[in-house]
Design a protein around this motif. Structure first.
Motif, mmCIF file in Angstrom:
data_model
loop_
_atom_site.group_PDB
_atom_site.id
_atom_site.type_symbol
_atom_site.label_atom_id
_atom_site.label_comp_id
_atom_site.label_asym_id
_atom_site.label_seq_id
_atom_site.Cartn_x
_atom_site.Cartn_y
_atom_site.Cartn_z
ATOM 1 N N UNK A 34 68.816 55.687 -5.219
ATOM 2 C CA UNK A 34 67.716 55.289 -6.107
ATOM 3 C C UNK A 34 66.858 56.481 -6.528
ATOM 4 N N UNK A 35 67.296 57.679 -6.195
ATOM 5 C CA UNK A 35 66.542 58.895 -6.535
ATOM 6 C C UNK A 35 67.200 59.573 -7.727
ATOM 7 N N UNK A 36 66.393 60.053 -8.645
ATOM 8 C CA UNK A 36 66.932 60.784 -9.788
ATOM 9 C C UNK A 36 67.641 62.041 -9.310
ATOM 10 N N UNK A 37 68.728 62.399 -9.999
ATOM 11 C CA UNK A 37 69.528 63.547 -9.571
ATOM 12 C C UNK A 37 68.725 64.843 -9.564
ATOM 13 N N UNK A 38 67.725 64.964 -10.474
ATOM 14 C CA UNK A 38 66.912 66.178 -10.530
ATOM 15 C C UNK A 38 66.012 66.307 -9.298
ATOM 16 N N UNK A 39 65.714 65.169 -8.649
ATOM 17 C CA UNK A 39 64.812 65.179 -7.489
ATOM 18 C C UNK A 39 65.548 64.949 -6.169
ATOM 19 N N UNK A 40 66.871 65.053 -6.204
ATOM 20 C CA UNK A 40 67.665 64.678 -5.037
ATOM 21 C C UNK A 40 67.340 65.541 -3.828
ATOM 22 N N UNK A 41 67.159 66.841 -4.022
ATOM 23 C CA UNK A 41 66.905 67.727 -2.890
ATOM 24 C C UNK A 41 65.462 67.629 -2.399
ATOM 25 N N UNK A 42 64.522 67.535 -3.310
ATOM 26 C CA UNK A 42 63.110 67.479 -2.916
ATOM 27 C C UNK A 42 62.781 66.185 -2.171
ATOM 28 N N UNK A 43 63.640 65.178 -2.296
ATOM 29 C CA UNK A 43 63.399 63.901 -1.620
ATOM 30 C C UNK A 43 63.973 63.864 -0.208
#
Length: 657
Positions: A34-43
């Motif tokens: 459910x996380x956007x691919x651009x924010x995958x690492x920061x999450x």
């Protein structure tokens, strides 16, 4: 080593039969998808708050007393549990790594984020294993580990709600696990972040070892000395460090062009950063601004005449009066604190002093434009020439009333604007910005042609029609005068198609309905929306001869666009008209260019550059509808290009989409 593999194998078998592994994996996948691919690492640091404690909470459940009697070195026992936990967690990480490959993230960001996540997870696992060792049961271990990770991970967020001294703020940020991931998520590799996770992992391993030897004074002393050594290494890692910018555009490091200018200026350059102390409690990026400015000090290795100073402006009226003399005043910033919105006065300004010249960057909150702003001033210091620009209005509008945002915005981008009252004032050595053309006379066009033949460079906004922007937005051909500028373009083998572009990818207007007082949201196809959120107003296609010019299309409509022709010399472009739907096509859907860069090599080896755009209202009061100045940013980019300021343009576009 064989003993380590035996212990590791045993721990992995325990994980395989443990239901917590599969529960943790399902939860991890659920949140990840459910996380956007651009924010995958920061999450991932946030997700890890629950996942890692769940993996480690049972590792010591049946072994807390047994290990003392086993003929196994305790370091092997601890490391086997850490690496078994990490192996299982690494299997979890395969999913976000796979997603990142197909995302829009740069390879550098994927690499630095992956590396820091590996070290980050090892550090958290080491911490949770130590907590599990100290707790009496699994539930307590999970609860304490989760709460501790939550607090440690988000220490830096606390600073947004509490006013703290700068030194204490830096200390809190330093001990925040997630704070050390910020640079990696941008594509920056910083040895301070690497050593933070590595050394803290060693510290938690040592603390776990000390648990077994708390009654052995000799070994306790050894581990205490080793622990102190790790802490000293940690402190030194903040003094001696290396930062590597791995981004494709080198967004967070000085370009070679800036370094060249700095190395060539003969006199002393003073860079002074004036800032309010309370800004650190609102914008953590302010610390990054200070670190970025230190890049200029690093040039002292080449030239020893560059000086940098940070001055706190809080409660210092003498400093504030000095800044006012430079035109620097506190900016009003709204901050949410304790469910209330308060306004504070903040200063974050840079003053550059060189010989008898002083230039000011009045307000800065992040690193996005610092290098460009300083590079513009350094060029002026080195050459004694600023980026002059002459502006000539060729339609019924006025620069002061109808283009009120243009000159202030261009001034902030380093352009010194000169308003021309007539075409006879055109300077042949200064770039020209033409706003509209329907009121140009034949004499005006002759003067413009002479300017271009004398190696002039220009940005022409032109259109074969006018729009009633203060009325009903009716589009009409100007029948009172001939369009001499269109004829001049035809002489250059460039044609303005007398049709209007409409696009399904368009701006959504908020308009008050004529039938009632309610607001309506209307997709208005006459206003074309670009990927960088810029908006084009009532444009026409441009047609040219590819054999004459080297061209680059700057802006064009999407594949779902079409054109309509004039009927009785006008088009009713009211947003409330229903006939604007695609049934009015007069040709098949296609892409239509409306802003194009042209270049041509002359016989003497000189290059002529100019830009044609049919977006006449790009920088007019119509921006009040879109609430964005990106259009002017785009114009500034083209102005740098026509002036052959290619290196400055590269610097400016580092952080642009």
């Amino acid at each position: 080593m064989n003993l380590f593999y035996i212990c590791l194998k045993k721990e992995l078998k325990q994980f395989i039969i443990s239901p917590f592994l599969y529960i943790a994996f399902i939860i991890f996948c659920f949140f990840t998808l459910f996380i956007k691919s651009e924010n995958i690492f920061t999450s991932i640091p946030t997700i890890s708050i629950l996942i890692i404690p769940a993996l480690t909470m049972q590792l010591w459940q049946f072994e807390k007393d047994i290990p003392m009697t086993l003929p196994i070195p305790k370091i092997i026992l601890i490391l086997s549990k850490i690496f078994a936990s990490f192996f299982c967690y690494f299997l979890f990480l395969i999913l976000p790594f796979f997603i990142s490959i197909f995302s829009a993230l740069e390879n550098s960001i994927i690499f630095t984020s992956a590396l820091l996540i590996i070290l980050f997870s090892l550090c958290e696992i080491s911490f949770c294993i130590y907590i599990s060792l100290k707790c009496k049961n699994s539930a307590t271990a999970f609860l304490i580990s989760s709460i501790s990770l939550f607090i440690i991970s988000f220490l830096n967020i606390i600073t947004l709600y509490i006013n703290l001294p700068i030194n204490f703020l830096k200390l809190i940020n330093y001990f925040s696990f997630s704070y050390h991931f910020n640079k990696a998520s941008k594509g920056i590799l910083d040895t301070r972040d690497l050593f933070f996770y590595i050394i803290f992992s060693l510290i938690f391993v040592l603390l776990s070892l000390k648990h077994f030897f708390k009654y052995n004074k000799t070994k306790s002393k050894i581990y205490f000395i080793t622990l102190m050594t790790c802490i000293l290494l940690l402190l030194n890692s903040t003094r001696f460090f290396l930062t590597i910018d791995l981004t494709k555009q080198k967004k967070y490091s000085l370009s070679e062009y800036s370094k060249t200018i700095l190395s060539e200026i003969p006199s002393a350059l003073h860079i002074t950063y004036y800032k309010s102390e309370n800004l650190h409690n609102i914008f953590n990026d302010i610390i990054n601004v200070q670190e970025y400015l230190l890049n200029y000090v690093d040039i002292k290795k080449i030239k020893d005449n560059i000086f940098f100073e940070i001055i706190n402006t809080d409660n210092n009226m003498k400093i504030k009066k000095k800044l006012e003399s430079f035109g620097i005043y506190p900016q009003k910033i709204q901050v949410n604190k304790k469910n209330k919105t308060i306004t504070i006065d903040a200063i974050s300004a840079i003053i550059l002093e060189y010989e008898n010249k002083t230039e000011v960057i009045p307000f800065v909150l992040n690193c996005d434009t610092i290098e460009y702003d300083i590079a513009v001033q350094l060029e002026y210091f080195a050459t004694d020439k600023f980026n002059a620009l002459q502006i000539f209005v060729g339609n019924a509008l006025s620069l002061e009333n109808d283009y009120p945002y243009l000159i202030p915005s261009l001034d902030s981008l380093g352009f010194k604007c000169i308003e021309l009252q007539n075409s006879f004032e055109i300077l042949h050595s200064v770039p020209l910005l033409l706003l509209g053309s329907t009121y140009l006379t034949q004499t005006d066009c002759i003067n413009i042609e002479n300017f271009m033949q004398d190696n002039g460079c220009a940005f022409f906004t032109t259109s074969p029609f006018d729009v009633d922007i203060y009325g009903d937005w009716k589009i009409s051909k100007n029948l009172d005068t001939q369009n001499y500028f269109s004829n001049l373009l035809k002489h250059w083998n460039i044609i303005l198609d007398e049709k209007i572009i409409l696009d399904e990818k368009c701006f959504s207007l908020t308009m008050q309905s004529p039938q009632n007082d309610l607001n309506q949201y209307i997709d208005y196809p006459f206003w074309i929306l670009q990927d960088n959120s810029s908006v084009a107003f009532w444009t026409s296609p441009i047609i040219w001869d590819n054999k004459i010019y080297e061209t680059k299309i700057v802006n064009e409509s999407s594949e779902k666009s079409w054109t309509i022709s004039f009927e009785n010399n006008f088009i009713n472009a009211s947003p409330f008209e229903k006939y604007l739907k695609p049934i009015t096509y007069d040709n098949s859907m296609n892409k239509f260019p409306y802003t194009v860069r042209f270049s041509k090599q002359k016989a003497r080896g000189e290059e002529t550059r100019f830009v044609i755009s049919t977006d006449v209202y790009a920088c007019s009061r119509m921006l009040e509808y879109t609430d964005s100045l990106i259009n002017i940013e785009n114009i500034a980019n083209s102005l740098l290009w026509i002036a052959k300021k290619d290196e400055l343009l590269k610097i400016k576009m580092k952080n642009e989409k």
